[in-house]
Enzyme design. Structure first.
Site, PDB file in Angstrom:
ATOM      1  N   HIS A 206       0.817  -1.157   0.080  1.00 51.66           N
ATOM      2  CA  HIS A 206       0.146   0.100  -0.160  1.00 51.66           C
ATOM      3  C   HIS A 206       0.877   1.407  -0.128  1.00 51.66           C
ATOM      4  CE1 HIS A 206      -2.732   2.902   1.626  1.00 51.66           C
ATOM      5  NE2 HIS A 206      -3.622   2.163   1.364  1.00 51.66           N
TER       6      HIS A 206
ATOM      7  N   CYS B 178      -4.336   2.195  -3.783  1.00 56.15           N
ATOM      8  CA  CYS B 178      -3.185   2.940  -2.948  1.00 56.15           C
ATOM      9  C   CYS B 178      -2.147   1.815  -3.323  1.00 56.15           C
ATOM     10  CB  CYS B 178      -3.590   3.362  -1.707  1.00 56.15           C
ATOM     11  SG  CYS B 178      -4.646   4.576  -1.208  1.00 56.15           S
TER      12      CYS B 178
ATOM     13  N   LYS C  87     -10.193  -0.549  10.463  1.00 55.10           N
ATOM     14  CA  LYS C  87     -10.245  -1.737   9.594  1.00 55.10           C
ATOM     15  C   LYS C  87     -10.543  -3.003  10.584  1.00 55.10           C
ATOM     16  CE  LYS C  87      -7.060   0.001   6.225  1.00 55.10           C
ATOM     17  NZ  LYS C  87      -7.876   0.487   5.058  1.00 55.10           N
TER      18      LYS C  87
ATOM     19  N   GLN D 142      -4.456  -5.110   7.092  1.00 51.99           N
ATOM     20  CA  GLN D 142      -5.528  -6.008   6.493  1.00 51.99           C
ATOM     21  C   GLN D 142      -5.310  -7.442   7.276  1.00 51.99           C
ATOM     22  OE1 GLN D 142      -7.719  -5.381   4.411  1.00 51.99           O
ATOM     23  NE2 GLN D 142      -6.847  -3.326   3.866  1.00 51.99           N
TER      24      GLN D 142
ATOM     25  N   ASP E 186       3.191  -4.512   8.126  1.00 50.87           N
ATOM     26  CA  ASP E 186       2.067  -3.710   7.975  1.00 50.87           C
ATOM     27  C   ASP E 186       1.037  -4.580   8.022  1.00 50.87           C
ATOM     28  OD1 ASP E 186      -0.239  -2.366   6.830  1.00 50.87           O
ATOM     29  OD2 ASP E 186       0.778  -1.672   5.068  1.00 50.87           O
TER      30      ASP E 186
HETATM   31  N1  PLP Z   1      -1.596  -0.673   4.539  1.00 49.76           N
HETATM   32  C1  PLP Z   1      -2.566  -1.449   4.004  1.00 49.76           C
HETATM   33  C2  PLP Z   1      -2.223  -2.900   3.748  1.00 49.76           C
HETATM   34  C3  PLP Z   1      -3.864  -0.953   4.012  1.00 49.76           C
HETATM   35  O1  PLP Z   1      -4.985  -1.539   3.424  1.00 49.76           O
HETATM   36  C4  PLP Z   1      -4.185   0.451   4.263  1.00 49.76           C
HETATM   37  C5  PLP Z   1      -5.535   1.000   4.108  1.00 49.76           C
HETATM   38  O2  PLP Z   1      -6.283   0.726   3.223  1.00 49.76           O
HETATM   39  C6  PLP Z   1      -3.223   1.116   5.009  1.00 49.76           C
HETATM   40  C7  PLP Z   1      -1.892   0.677   5.099  1.00 49.76           C
HETATM   41  C8  PLP Z   1      -3.407   2.553   5.536  1.00 49.76           C
HETATM   42  O3  PLP Z   1      -4.327   2.464   6.686  1.00 49.76           O
HETATM   43  P1  PLP Z   1      -4.756   3.729   7.062  1.00 49.76           P
HETATM   44  O4  PLP Z   1      -5.300   4.598   6.116  1.00 49.76           O
HETATM   45  O5  PLP Z   1      -5.927   3.422   8.230  1.00 49.76           O
HETATM   46  O6  PLP Z   1      -3.769   4.616   7.725  1.00 49.76           O
END
Ligand code: PLP
Length: 413
Positions: A125, A370, A228, A205, A202
């Site tokens: 992401h 993203c 999430k 998910q 990270d």
């Molecule tokens: N990392 C992953 C794999 C994601 O799917 C997301 C959000 O869709 C993020 C990071 C970023 O999360 P946030 O926008 O809640 O900071």
């Protein structure tokens, strides 16, 4: 009420927003990878806090302030349990997963030297790409990337080429927000440790799908968001090993992260306070902790089986639809994958597909998610994504498949 065992109807009934009366129709909410809904237990915890214990934390000594501070400390304790951290001091509340990764990129990043390497992957992401590019600009750190396989997994064969002696950190996703692929963390950790590098996962998910064991994973940092995982937005967690956090300078400066301030200089508090400048997201942290406890109260095996069976149903339904025009992007099997399913409709733009499915009451997400480098690797500009949560059922999956069939007809595909 806390969900004990797994009863799908009971779970769904705990989500006020999904009640048919609210929107006058049955909502097939399949955009959980973007944001999941909040159960009553979480909503109640937030309202209870705001109506009974609202005050600032770690500052005043009056009754409400003490109650708010206790609630905030309890939230940290719950998040410690959720990730199996060694101590509460390893839990830093942030604004979300993005905030957590930026904290590491800035703070841990400031300990790196020009020419040191950070390894990410083509599956990331943007939250786990852009902060490292910014660090590269700032400090001359070199960013390298693990490529992906055609199935949408990290290409582990490439590890010896990408993770070299100058590597200081490997920062990769635990579960892909596009393909649903689960990273082989043991392989990443082994390759990183062999060159003395740290590992950041990270977990955005992965966090919605049950407690995490950072000790068993063997990583150094773990980042995730509350919204999430059935909690409120505006809050997330960075877990970091205490010996590492202790060596890291602050990211943001301000109230409550200091030991002492004079007009000439500042000395800093110990972690986690060092990393929580200003008034933290208090009610949000309370809500996130309630979400973590709510998830932990569910029979994990049964929940996993439920989502696996829905994912299988969706993969089967999608693959080859429209005379082969629909193609799943990501693993077709259920092994080491989570319920995030992306697909491409040849000749149909993801935004059109999402629009037509919305008319059927099915909420999806279309676009690059993203994850533009991943789209480039797949040679597409975007995909359509359905991501499942515990309250989804076979009806939701079937609504997607039938709705997509009708959408294909409308698009003359
Ligand atoms: N990392 C992953 C794999 C994601 O799917 C997301 C959000 O869709 C993020 C990071 C970023 O999360 P946030 O926008 O809640 O900071």
């Amino acid at each position: 009420m806390m969900a004990r065992g797994f009863d799908h109807a009971l779970i769904r009934a705990q989500f006020p927003i999904l009640e048919p009366g609210v929107h006058g129709r049955h909502l097939h909410y399949l955009d959980n990878g973007a944001t999941a809904q909040m159960p009553k237990a979480v909503l109640d915890a937030i309202v209870r806090h705001e109506t009974r214990h609202r005050a600032n934390v770690k500052r005043s000594v009056h009754f409400l302030a003490e109650a708010a501070t206790e609630a905030y400390d309890d939230a940290r304790e719950s998040m410690k349990a959720y990730v199996n951290a060694a101590s509460e001091e390893e839990i830093v509340f942030t604004s979300g997963c993005t905030g957590a990764i930026n904290l590491v990129a800035y703070s841990f990043g400031s300990l790196l030297e020009a020419g040191d390497e950070v390894v990410i992957s083509a599956l990331e992401h943007h939250s786990n790409i852009v902060p490292w590019h910014m660090l590269a600009k700032r400090a001359g750190v070199v960013v390298k990337a693990i490529p992906v396989t055609p199935e949408g997994r990290l290409d582990l064969d490439a590890l010896p080429k990408v993770i070299g002696p100058r590597c200081r950190l490997v920062a990769v996703t635990h579960v892909s927000n596009v393909t649903g692929a689960e990273t082989d963390v043991a392989a990443i950790v082994a390759a990183a440790k062999a060159v003395g590098a740290r590992v950041l996962l990270d977990g955005a998910q992965r966090a919605p799908h049950g407690p995490i064991d950072v000790k068993a994973l063997g990583v150094d940092f773990y980042a995730f968001s509350s919204h999430k995982m059935f909690g409120p937005n505006g809050v997330g967690v960075l877990w970091g090993k205490s010996e590492l956090l202790a060596r890291m300078p602050p990211f943001l400066g301000g109230g409550e992260m200091i030991a002492r301030v004079t007009l000439e200089e500042t000395t800093f508090a110990e972690p986690p306070r060092r990393f929580e400048a200003g008034t933290p997201p208090i009610a949000q942290a309370v809500g996130m902790a309630a979400a973590a406890r709510w998830i932990s109260g569910i029979d994990q095996e049964a929940a996993h089986a439920h989502l696996q069976s829905l994912t299988g149903r969706m993969l089967e339904g999608l693959e080859g639809m429209g005379g082969g025009r629909v193609r799943v992007v990501g693993p077709l099997g259920l092994q080491n994958r989570y319920p995030v399913v992306s697909f491409i409709v040849e000749g149909g733009h993801p935004h059109d597909i999402c629009q037509l499915l919305d008319e059927e009451g099915v909420a999806l997400r279309g676009g690059h998610h993203c994850a533009q480098p991943l789209m480039n690797a797949f040679g597409v500009t975007g995909t359509t994504r359905a991501s499942l949560a515990l309250y989804n059922d076979a009806d939701d999956v079937d609504a997607l498949i039938t709705g997509l069939g009708r959408a294909l007809k409308k698009l003359h595909l």
